[in-house]
Write an enzyme that holds these catalytic residues in place. Structure first.
Site, PDB file in Angstrom:
ATOM      1  CG  ASP A 205      70.251  79.027  39.835  1.00 33.94           C
ATOM      2  OD1 ASP A 205      70.451  78.808  38.800  1.00 33.94           O
ATOM      3  OD2 ASP A 205      69.663  80.063  40.839  1.00 33.94           O
ATOM      4  CD  GLU A 248      74.930  78.124  39.012  1.00 32.77           C
ATOM      5  OE1 GLU A 248      75.238  78.766  38.775  1.00 32.77           O
ATOM      6  OE2 GLU A 248      74.302  78.394  40.283  1.00 32.77           O
TER       7      GLU A 248
HETATM    8  C1  NOJ Z   1      72.640  80.746  38.318  1.00 33.59           C
HETATM    9  C2  NOJ Z   1      71.990  80.106  36.627  1.00 33.59           C
HETATM   10  O1  NOJ Z   1      73.121  79.739  35.920  1.00 33.59           O
HETATM   11  C3  NOJ Z   1      71.825  82.400  35.933  1.00 33.59           C
HETATM   12  O2  NOJ Z   1      71.057  81.462  34.933  1.00 33.59           O
HETATM   13  C4  NOJ Z   1      71.286  82.619  36.667  1.00 33.59           C
HETATM   14  O3  NOJ Z   1      70.760  84.231  36.052  1.00 33.59           O
HETATM   15  C5  NOJ Z   1      71.108  82.696  38.589  1.00 33.59           C
HETATM   16  N1  NOJ Z   1      70.973  81.934  38.712  1.00 33.59           N
HETATM   17  C6  NOJ Z   1      70.160  83.092  39.101  1.00 33.59           C
HETATM   18  O4  NOJ Z   1      69.216  81.981  39.251  1.00 33.59           O
END
Ligand code: NOJ
Length: 556
Positions: A205, A248
């Site tokens: 993440d 991500e």
């Molecule tokens: C990216 C995630 O996809 C999202 O849903 C989340 O709120 C943020 N990171 C914080 O973890």
């Protein structure tokens, strides 16, 4: 590369399916989806052709960011079951040939995590340096917050110790100090733990955030994200050579590609291709293949040990932040002109089918395109049946409504009273009466059947995941035509992004007269590869062709 050499790098050709246990299937009628429910649906996912499950956070959490706010990185939230249920899910998935990966939260914890609870008690807490603090009033950082509807600074004053802590996301998600070797050790231990439990890797993440330079007042707090990822990757390779890190990293290609490891391929194995996803929507809005073609033309070359994860939708807003303001406005005008459909000035809180006015031809073309693009395709639960968003659910959560299994109570998701569900089921034209798994799996003409065929076709075309990509000029800007090659195997795909039928001429492929073009779906012979061939595409029509050497068996 021989096909027999590919199994350790299974993710080069994976079909990834993202789901949240909470909204997938409730097996005990308490209103909340659970791991036992998911275990019952592993065969459904195997039947669809999924090869990798991505589980959104299932860890104990106060649920202020749908589980992305973790209080125990080693646990399973009691609402979903216990660790034994998770092991059953993993074991059942493995038995069906499916890998399982989980969200890994490196950037932040919940403010209720015991580390942070201790850290904020005093400046001398042994966990104080697990987080990032400053003791002087922060400047205006409102331009750096991720959720501008809720936050206006990346610093929050902690009254008790009179210092500010860093949080790029919500104020209840303090950023971990990954410059602290003790934190890196903790992260590696967490990875080790889940690998032992049986996970096959992680969706990492918020990667660009745990790497940022911030001014703390006492100087620049800089971490070298790339060294951290190298450490994590080195550990992973040592412990489990076939495990994957899917990051991500929503950045322009030039910055993003560095997270593969600057030509070394020693950081993330995979990253979501946000740039191509955004360009795809611009292409859809314009009915013009050029934005996508041009974006893929500037997509950096990567090592064979790296991969792009392609996608059309995920669990967040459909971000359009890499488009120019005018381009973003074009996409807004086409797919979500009402401000109620937009979020943070950069995205849309919709699923794909309503954006395409529910037009089945256009929706199928969109997914066919996704499965044909170079990379490993990723689906978000419910895409396979064309679920719509529920705009009554606030903000980004509008696309996270319960999975629709049948036309029954709560769409077959749960037998509980609707008021007990984590979120309401979608209504109106996309309600379970109209959109559900039970109906579509029995209907050979359904979107589900179409997506299933596309997935299984994609699985017979390893050249799309492994091969060389090349755009083909067929003289019609509304048609996206491309080719993927790997040794003897080649696939050519044509997608008409426009509403009107079109006839295009596919130039000779450059192969010798021994090679013929065959329709990938019905295996019909089209032409010899040495001849130009006219191809008729319906409005929003598509074709997949394979190149076949005379005498070669057709892959069934
Ligand atoms: C990216 C995630 O996809 C999202 O849903 C989340 O709120 C943020 N990171 C914080 O973890």
């Amino acid at each position: 590369m021989r096909i027999t050499e590919t199994s350790d790098m299974w993710w080069k050709n994976a079909v990834v399916y993202c789901l949240d246990v909470e909204t997938f299937l409730d097996s005990d009628g308490d209103g909340v989806g659970d791991l036992a429910g998911l275990a019952q649906r592993i065969d459904y996912l195997a039947q669809l052709g999924v090869t990798c499950l991505w589980l959104m956070p299932f860890y104990p959490s106060p649920q202020r960011d749908d589980g992305y706010d973790v209080t125990d990185m080693y646990g399973v939230d009691r609402r979903y079951g216990d660790p034994g249920h998770l092991v059953e899910v993993i074991r059942t998935a493995h038995d069906r040939g499916m890998r399982v990966i989980a969200d890994l939260l490196v950037n932040h914890t919940s403010d209720k995590h015991p580390w942070f609870v201790s850290a904020r008690r005093s400046t001398t807490s042994r966990y104080r340096d697990y987080y990032v603090w400053r003791d002087t009033e922060p400047p205006d950082t409102s331009d750096q917050v991720v959720f501008p509807d809720k936050e206006d600074s990346i610093w929050e004053l902690d009254e008790r110790t009179g210092e500010w802590y860093l949080h790029h996301f919500y104020r209840h998600q303090p950023d971990l100090n990954v410059a602290n070797p003790a934190v890196v050790e903790e992260i590696i231990r967490v990875i080790e733990y889940w690998l032992e439990v049986g996970m096959d890797g992680f969706r990492v993440d918020a990667v660009p955030f745990f790497v940022s330079d911030v001014e703390t007042g006492a100087g620049q707090h800089a971490t070298d994200p790339h060294r951290l990822l190298e450490q994590v990757r080195a550990f992973l390779v040592r412990r489990r050579g076939d495990a994957v890190l899917l990051g991500e990293v929503n950045l322009p290609y030039a910055d993003q590609v560095r997270f593969f490891g600057d030509g070394e391929g020693n950081q993330l194995h995979m990253m979501f291709d946000f740039a191509a996803m955004q360009a795809t929507y611009l292409s859809f809005a314009r009915g013009d293949a050029r934005p996508l073609r041009d974006t893929l033309a500037r997509r950096p070359e990567i090592l064979p040990t790296c991969q792009w994860a392609t996608f059309l939708r995920n669990h967040d807003e459909l971000t359009l932040d890499q488009l120019s303001e005018d381009e973003r406005q074009e996409v807004f005008d086409s797919f979500g002109a009402d401000p109620e459909l937009q979020l943070y000035g950069r995205g849309l809180r919709r699923r794909l089918p309503p954006m395409l006015d529910g037009d089945p031809r256009r929706i199928r073309m969109a997914y066919s395109l996704l499965f044909s693009l170079p990379g490993s395709p990723t689906l978000f639960y419910g895409e396979e049946i064309g679920m719509g968003e529920n705009l009554d659910i606030p903000g980004r959560m509008s696309v996270r409504s319960p999975m629709q299994w049948s036309s029954g109570r709560n769409g077959g998701f749960s037998s509980a009273a609707p008021s007990r569900l984590p979120r309401p089921v979608t209504g109106d034209g996309y309600a379970p009466e109209h959109v559900n798994v039970a109906d579509q799996t029995r209907d050979p003409g359904s979107l589900w059947s179409c997506i299933r065929s596309l997935i299984w076709l994609r699985r017979t075309c390893p050249e799309i995941g492994w091969g060389r990509y090349e755009a083909i000029d067929v003289g019609a800007h509304q048609v996206f035509a491309h080719r993927c090659d790997l040794e003897q195997a080649a696939t050519i795909a044509l997608h008409n992004l426009g509403p009107d039928p079109v006839v295009v001429t596919l130039p000779p492929t450059g192969d010798d007269e021994e090679v013929e073009l065959v329709d990938a779906f019905d295996h019909a012979h089209l032409a010899a590869a040495t001849e130009p061939v006219d191809i008729t595409l319906d409005g929003y029509g598509y074709r997949w062709l394979r190149l076949r050497r005379a005498g070669e068996a057709i892959i069934p």
